[in-house]
Every structure is written in C-alpha cells, then in structure tokens.
Enzyme design. Structure first.
Site, PDB file in Angstrom:
ATOM      1  N   SER A  78      34.279  20.160  32.579  1.00 29.33           N
ATOM      2  CA  SER A  78      34.573  19.862  33.835  1.00 29.33           C
ATOM      3  C   SER A  78      36.055  18.912  33.920  1.00 29.33           C
ATOM      4  O   SER A  78      36.576  18.771  34.939  1.00 29.33           O
ATOM      5  CB  SER A  78      33.485  19.228  34.772  1.00 29.33           C
ATOM      6  OG  SER A  78      33.007  18.136  34.076  1.00 29.33           O
ATOM      7  N   LEU A 100      44.029  39.713  39.028  1.00 31.69           N
ATOM      8  CA  LEU A 100      44.120  38.261  38.767  1.00 31.69           C
ATOM      9  C   LEU A 100      43.405  37.620  39.919  1.00 31.69           C
ATOM     10  O   LEU A 100      42.497  36.562  39.495  1.00 31.69           O
ATOM     11  CB  LEU A 100      45.809  37.892  38.967  1.00 31.69           C
ATOM     12  CG  LEU A 100      46.024  36.386  39.022  1.00 31.69           C
ATOM     13  CD1 LEU A 100      45.549  35.613  37.919  1.00 31.69           C
ATOM     14  CD2 LEU A 100      47.665  36.267  39.267  1.00 31.69           C
ATOM     15  N   ARG A 102      40.596  38.161  41.193  1.00 32.51           N
ATOM     16  CA  ARG A 102      39.096  38.532  40.950  1.00 32.51           C
ATOM     17  C   ARG A 102      38.570  36.970  40.543  1.00 32.51           C
ATOM     18  O   ARG A 102      37.639  36.583  40.631  1.00 32.51           O
ATOM     19  CB  ARG A 102      38.743  39.513  40.015  1.00 32.51           C
ATOM     20  CG  ARG A 102      39.104  40.814  40.694  1.00 32.51           C
ATOM     21  CD  ARG A 102      38.329  41.003  42.147  1.00 32.51           C
ATOM     22  NE  ARG A 102      36.829  40.888  41.830  1.00 32.51           N
ATOM     23  CZ  ARG A 102      35.904  41.699  41.403  1.00 32.51           C
ATOM     24  NH1 ARG A 102      36.642  42.722  40.699  1.00 32.51           N
ATOM     25  NH2 ARG A 102      34.770  41.372  41.103  1.00 32.51           N
ATOM     26  N   ARG A 104      38.115  33.611  40.645  1.00 34.66           N
ATOM     27  CA  ARG A 104      37.874  32.568  41.874  1.00 34.66           C
ATOM     28  C   ARG A 104      37.776  31.242  41.876  1.00 34.66           C
ATOM     29  O   ARG A 104      38.336  30.397  42.847  1.00 34.66           O
ATOM     30  CB  ARG A 104      36.466  33.168  42.479  1.00 34.66           C
ATOM     31  CG  ARG A 104      36.735  34.503  42.819  1.00 34.66           C
ATOM     32  CD  ARG A 104      35.017  35.066  43.073  1.00 34.66           C
ATOM     33  NE  ARG A 104      34.447  35.273  41.823  1.00 34.66           N
ATOM     34  CZ  ARG A 104      33.044  35.465  41.535  1.00 34.66           C
ATOM     35  NH1 ARG A 104      32.396  35.603  42.442  1.00 34.66           N
ATOM     36  NH2 ARG A 104      32.706  35.351  40.107  1.00 34.66           N
ATOM     37  N   LEU A 112      52.796  37.972  48.139  1.00 29.93           N
ATOM     38  CA  LEU A 112      53.655  38.515  48.883  1.00 29.93           C
ATOM     39  C   LEU A 112      52.840  39.619  49.973  1.00 29.93           C
ATOM     40  O   LEU A 112      52.138  40.437  49.122  1.00 29.93           O
ATOM     41  CB  LEU A 112      54.601  39.453  48.210  1.00 29.93           C
ATOM     42  CG  LEU A 112      55.709  40.387  48.861  1.00 29.93           C
ATOM     43  CD1 LEU A 112      56.856  39.517  49.708  1.00 29.93           C
ATOM     44  CD2 LEU A 112      56.209  41.237  47.883  1.00 29.93           C
ATOM     45  N   GLN A 114      52.173  42.775  52.317  1.00 33.99           N
ATOM     46  CA  GLN A 114      52.853  44.102  52.460  1.00 33.99           C
ATOM     47  C   GLN A 114      52.805  44.231  54.105  1.00 33.99           C
ATOM     48  O   GLN A 114      53.312  45.330  54.563  1.00 33.99           O
ATOM     49  CB  GLN A 114      52.158  45.242  51.752  1.00 33.99           C
ATOM     50  CG  GLN A 114      52.384  45.116  50.385  1.00 33.99           C
ATOM     51  CD  GLN A 114      51.601  46.098  49.570  1.00 33.99           C
ATOM     52  OE1 GLN A 114      50.715  46.665  49.817  1.00 33.99           O
ATOM     53  NE2 GLN A 114      52.197  46.467  48.355  1.00 33.99           N
ATOM     54  N   ARG A 196      40.764  24.436  32.903  1.00 35.42           N
ATOM     55  CA  ARG A 196      39.824  25.010  32.475  1.00 35.42           C
ATOM     56  C   ARG A 196      39.702  26.486  33.039  1.00 35.42           C
ATOM     57  O   ARG A 196      39.395  27.372  32.326  1.00 35.42           O
ATOM     58  CB  ARG A 196      38.358  24.128  33.230  1.00 35.42           C
ATOM     59  CG  ARG A 196      37.309  24.636  32.875  1.00 35.42           C
ATOM     60  CD  ARG A 196      36.054  24.144  33.697  1.00 35.42           C
ATOM     61  NE  ARG A 196      34.789  24.381  33.233  1.00 35.42           N
ATOM     62  CZ  ARG A 196      33.688  23.814  33.525  1.00 35.42           C
ATOM     63  NH1 ARG A 196      33.587  23.235  34.482  1.00 35.42           N
ATOM     64  NH2 ARG A 196      32.578  24.299  32.915  1.00 35.42           N
ATOM     65  N   ARG A 205      40.967  37.571  29.317  1.00 37.52           N
ATOM     66  CA  ARG A 205      42.100  38.437  29.531  1.00 37.52           C
ATOM     67  C   ARG A 205      42.985  38.605  28.555  1.00 37.52           C
ATOM     68  O   ARG A 205      43.848  39.910  28.694  1.00 37.52           O
ATOM     69  CB  ARG A 205      42.736  38.151  31.106  1.00 37.52           C
ATOM     70  CG  ARG A 205      41.712  38.148  32.124  1.00 37.52           C
ATOM     71  CD  ARG A 205      41.315  39.532  32.774  1.00 37.52           C
ATOM     72  NE  ARG A 205      40.596  39.462  33.796  1.00 37.52           N
ATOM     73  CZ  ARG A 205      40.307  40.499  34.428  1.00 37.52           C
ATOM     74  NH1 ARG A 205      40.648  41.676  34.162  1.00 37.52           N
ATOM     75  NH2 ARG A 205      39.744  40.492  35.759  1.00 37.52           N
TER      76      ARG A 205
HETATM   77  C1  LIG Z   1      37.253  43.516  30.626  1.00 38.01           C
HETATM   78  C2  LIG Z   1      36.859  43.425  32.098  1.00 38.01           C
HETATM   79  C3  LIG Z   1      36.313  44.635  32.864  1.00 38.01           C
HETATM   80  C4  LIG Z   1      36.242  44.482  34.064  1.00 38.01           C
HETATM   81  N1  LIG Z   1      35.830  45.457  34.890  1.00 38.01           N
HETATM   82  C5  LIG Z   1      35.512  45.425  36.163  1.00 38.01           C
HETATM   83  C6  LIG Z   1      35.082  46.333  36.903  1.00 38.01           C
HETATM   84  O1  LIG Z   1      35.092  47.738  36.376  1.00 38.01           O
HETATM   85  N2  LIG Z   1      34.860  46.133  38.411  1.00 38.01           N
HETATM   86  C7  LIG Z   1      35.053  45.096  38.864  1.00 38.01           C
HETATM   87  O2  LIG Z   1      34.681  44.958  39.663  1.00 38.01           O
HETATM   88  N3  LIG Z   1      35.612  43.765  38.124  1.00 38.01           N
HETATM   89  C8  LIG Z   1      35.536  43.970  36.820  1.00 38.01           C
HETATM   90  N4  LIG Z   1      36.004  42.877  36.097  1.00 38.01           N
HETATM   91  C9  LIG Z   1      36.278  41.768  36.743  1.00 38.01           C
HETATM   92  C10 LIG Z   1      35.254  40.841  36.200  1.00 38.01           C
HETATM   93  O3  LIG Z   1      33.881  41.208  36.784  1.00 38.01           O
HETATM   94  C11 LIG Z   1      35.554  39.294  37.078  1.00 38.01           C
HETATM   95  O4  LIG Z   1      35.471  39.501  38.495  1.00 38.01           O
HETATM   96  C12 LIG Z   1      36.697  38.843  36.457  1.00 38.01           C
HETATM   97  O5  LIG Z   1      37.055  38.857  35.261  1.00 38.01           O
HETATM   98  C13 LIG Z   1      36.437  37.304  36.922  1.00 38.01           C
HETATM   99  O6  LIG Z   1      35.930  36.624  36.051  1.00 38.01           O
HETATM  100  P1  LIG Z   1      34.808  35.445  36.423  1.00 38.01           P
HETATM  101  O7  LIG Z   1      34.186  35.879  37.576  1.00 38.01           O
HETATM  102  O8  LIG Z   1      34.128  35.041  35.039  1.00 38.01           O
HETATM  103  O9  LIG Z   1      35.933  34.249  37.050  1.00 38.01           O
HETATM  104  P2  LIG Z   1      35.768  33.142  38.283  1.00 38.01           P
HETATM  105  O10 LIG Z   1      35.525  34.126  39.640  1.00 38.01           O
HETATM  106  O11 LIG Z   1      37.086  32.698  38.197  1.00 38.01           O
HETATM  107  O12 LIG Z   1      34.415  32.583  37.853  1.00 38.01           O
HETATM  108  C14 LIG Z   1      34.475  31.570  36.555  1.00 38.01           C
HETATM  109  C15 LIG Z   1      33.083  31.364  36.293  1.00 38.01           C
HETATM  110  O13 LIG Z   1      32.286  30.784  37.303  1.00 38.01           O
HETATM  111  C16 LIG Z   1      31.141  30.957  37.302  1.00 38.01           C
HETATM  112  N5  LIG Z   1      30.753  31.801  38.551  1.00 38.01           N
HETATM  113  C17 LIG Z   1      31.892  32.217  39.668  1.00 38.01           C
HETATM  114  N6  LIG Z   1      31.163  32.820  40.579  1.00 38.01           N
HETATM  115  C18 LIG Z   1      29.868  32.742  40.379  1.00 38.01           C
HETATM  116  C19 LIG Z   1      28.748  33.199  41.218  1.00 38.01           C
HETATM  117  N7  LIG Z   1      28.813  33.696  42.435  1.00 38.01           N
HETATM  118  N8  LIG Z   1      27.536  33.010  40.704  1.00 38.01           N
HETATM  119  C20 LIG Z   1      27.250  32.512  39.529  1.00 38.01           C
HETATM  120  N9  LIG Z   1      28.470  31.780  38.601  1.00 38.01           N
HETATM  121  C21 LIG Z   1      29.647  32.113  38.963  1.00 38.01           C
HETATM  122  C22 LIG Z   1      30.823  32.356  36.151  1.00 38.01           C
HETATM  123  O14 LIG Z   1      30.437  31.513  34.989  1.00 38.01           O
HETATM  124  C23 LIG Z   1      32.098  32.635  35.757  1.00 38.01           C
HETATM  125  O15 LIG Z   1      32.492  33.094  34.631  1.00 38.01           O
HETATM  126  C24 LIG Z   1      36.263  43.083  34.681  1.00 38.01           C
HETATM  127  C25 LIG Z   1      36.843  42.044  33.791  1.00 38.01           C
HETATM  128  C26 LIG Z   1      37.228  42.208  32.615  1.00 38.01           C
HETATM  129  C27 LIG Z   1      37.784  41.075  31.607  1.00 38.01           C
END
Ligand SMILES: Cc1cc2nc3c(=O)[nH]c(=O)nc-3n(C[C@H](O)[C@H](O)[C@H](O)COP(=O)(O)OP(=O)(O)OC[C@H]3O[C@@H](n4cnc5c(N)ncnc54)[C@H](O)[C@@H]3O)c2cc1C
Length: 253
Positions: A78, A100, A102, A104, A112, A114, A196, A205
């Site tokens: 942290s 990207l 995704r 959060r 940008l 649309q 982080r 990624r």
């Molecule tokens: C190889 C690959 C394939 C993928 N395929 C798909 C797909 O088919 N469909 C699709 O929709 N997405 C897909 N994704 C997107 C993936 O599910 C994640 O949404 C995205 O990679 C963001 O990752 P994240 O949630 O870890 O990141 P962040 O949203 O930045 O979250 C960071 C971390 O915070 C914690 N966190 C965040 N939110 C929560 C929560 N609500 N509850 C508990 N812990 C939380 C988790 O530890 C998480 O890893 C894919 C990603 C990869 C790398």
C-alpha cells in the site's frame, strides 16, 4: 504508432522534518537519504518509514532501493500507492482502451469522446497481429472502409442546421454514427495511476503472447517507469520476444 507522453510525476518536497520532530527527540530525528533515489522513490520510502518512525538511530543501513525491495517482498505494497503519475496514450485502439479501463483500482481515466469528437477524419489502428498476413489486412481494410463510409453517411443524413440548433441532436447522430465504427478506432486516453496499480497492470498484461498491443504499451510503460523509479519496478524486466515485440516479465525480488 503508439505514443506515450508522461504528463506529471511525483515531486518530493523537503517539508518532512517537522513530522519526524513531532515524534522523535531532536538530535535523533535525522533521515539519512541516499543521493541516487528518485523523487517517487523518496515519497515511498518516507511513507514506509513513517509507519515505524524508523529515522535517526532507528534507521537501518538499507539503501532506498533495498528498503523498497523489502516493502515489496513483505507485501507492504500500500505504501507504493503514494507514487502517482499521469500519462497520455495516443495511437492505441478502442479495443485496447476498453481492456485498459477494466483496471479500476488506483487508475483514473479521461478518454476521447466519440460523442463530442467528429471521427470522420480519424484513422484506425491496424492490428499488429496481422502485419504479415496480406489476406487478413485486405479483409480488415475492406471492413474499415465500409464502417467509415457508413459513419460519413449517417452524419450526412441529418440537416446540419438541425444539429447546430440543438447540440443534443448532434450527440444523438454521433451516437448512431459511432455505433458502426470498429474496435480499431484510434483513441487518446489520459491515465493517472500509482506505482502499485501500474505494477499490477504489468504483471497481468505485460506477457500475454497473443496480445501484441498490450505488450507494446506495457513495454513503453516499463521503459518510462524504470527511469522514473527503478526501485519500484526492479522486479520487472523488458525483453524482446521471438516475434520481435516486447514482453514484460516479473521475477522474485
Ligand atoms: C488474460 C486475461 C483475460 C481476460 N478475459 C476477460 C474476459 O473474457 N472477460 C472479461 O470481462 N474480462 C476479462 N479480463 C479482464 C479481467 O477480468 C480484469 O477485469 C482486468 O484484468 C482488471 O484486473 P483486476 O480486476 O485485477 O484490476 P483492478 O480492477 O484494478 O483491481 C485490482 C485488484 O483489486 C482487487 N479488487 C478489485 N475489485 C474488487 C472487488 N470488487 N472485489 C474484490 N477484490 C477486488 C483484486 O485483487 C484485483 O486484482 C481478462 C484479463 C486478462 C489478463
């Protein structure tokens, strides 16, 4: 071509001493800073040291990079969130930016629009994965031509005065027109992220073999952040894969 521009970086101010003095006796409140750490790395080290008030005689002989490596090894990550950068990406596709955004946690975005930007003159990003495939490139170009012509036709179908008199009419038409654009549409996006969250992004990624656009951007990011804060990204390495594209790998620190 993907362009990555760094817009802002952490600035370390020297206004920390009064905080240490507030908790440690004068004469034993010195923070021995090394002279090679970057501003981002100092922000992180200070934040970590405040947790334990490890200044003065309580400070271990660790260098800044050893201190940060220890934070990462112990999972005390942290503290890494205090180092924040803003950068802009251009020349990336809408499919990339959708992946990207995704991410959060620890990320902020401005992309940008649309609805507000007229896409008539915008060019698409040709996917790297078909660079050597003449047939696929032809098919891709045909699809883009149809989509582009449809965009122009939808925009041209509305009386211009109608859109000028009411901006919401313009929004409605652009919304319809953008729906025929492809995922290749070129976008610009401004991103604010902390160390982080960038580390998390690169871990997830940076080394997916078939996701070339992600690997290209990950490579550019690591290149920038290795210079901005080498200690914060010491466990990441940038390689060129057999396909000629970058891959970002993480090892134990
Ligand atoms: C190889 C690959 C394939 C993928 N395929 C798909 C797909 O088919 N469909 C699709 O929709 N997405 C897909 N994704 C997107 C993936 O599910 C994640 O949404 C995205 O990679 C963001 O990752 P994240 O949630 O870890 O990141 P962040 O949203 O930045 O979250 C960071 C971390 O915070 C914690 N966190 C965040 N939110 C929560 C929560 N609500 N509850 C508990 N812990 C939380 C988790 O530890 C998480 O890893 C894919 C990603 C990869 C790398």
């Amino acid at each position: 071509m993907v362009i990555l521009s760094l817009l802002s970086r952490p600035v370390f101010s020297n206004e920390f001493q009064s905080i240490i003095n507030d908790f440690l006796p004068k004469g034993d409140s010195n923070w021995r800073l090394d002279d090679v750490s970057t501003e981002a790395e100092r922000v992180v080290e200070f934040a970590g040291r405040v947790c334990y008030m490890s200044f003065g005689s309580r400070q271990s002989p660790r260098s800044n990079s050893e201190y940060i490596a220890n934070l990462i090894r112990k999972g005390h990550e942290s503290v890494l969130e205090h180092a924040v950068w803003t950068f802009a990406l251009s020349g990336v596709s809408r499919s990339f930016s959708h992946q990207l955004v995704r991410h959060r946690v620890g990320f902020s975005y401005s992309q940008l629009s649309q609805q507000y930007y007229d896409e008539s003159g915008n060019s698409p990003v040709q996917p790297a994965g078909i660079a050597d495939n003449v047939e696929a490139i032809e098919a891709w170009k045909r699809a883009h031509k149809v989509s582009h012509e449809s965009y122009l036709a939808i925009m041209a179908s509305v009386e211009p005065n109608n859109m000028v008199s009411n901006p919401e009419n313009l929004r409605a038409v652009r919304s319809a027109a953008r729906s025929v654009l492809t995922n290749s549409q070129r976008v610009a996006i401004v991103v604010t992220a902390n160390a982080r969250s960038i580390r998390h992004f690169l871990s997830l990624r940076g080394d997916i073999e078939g996701d070339l656009e992600m690997r290209i951007v990950s490579g550019l990011l690591l290149d920038v952040f290795k210079k901005e804060a080498p200690a914060l990204f010491a466990d990441f390495s940038l390689e060129t894969s057999h396909d000629g594209y970058p891959r970002v790998r993480r090892s134990e620190i």
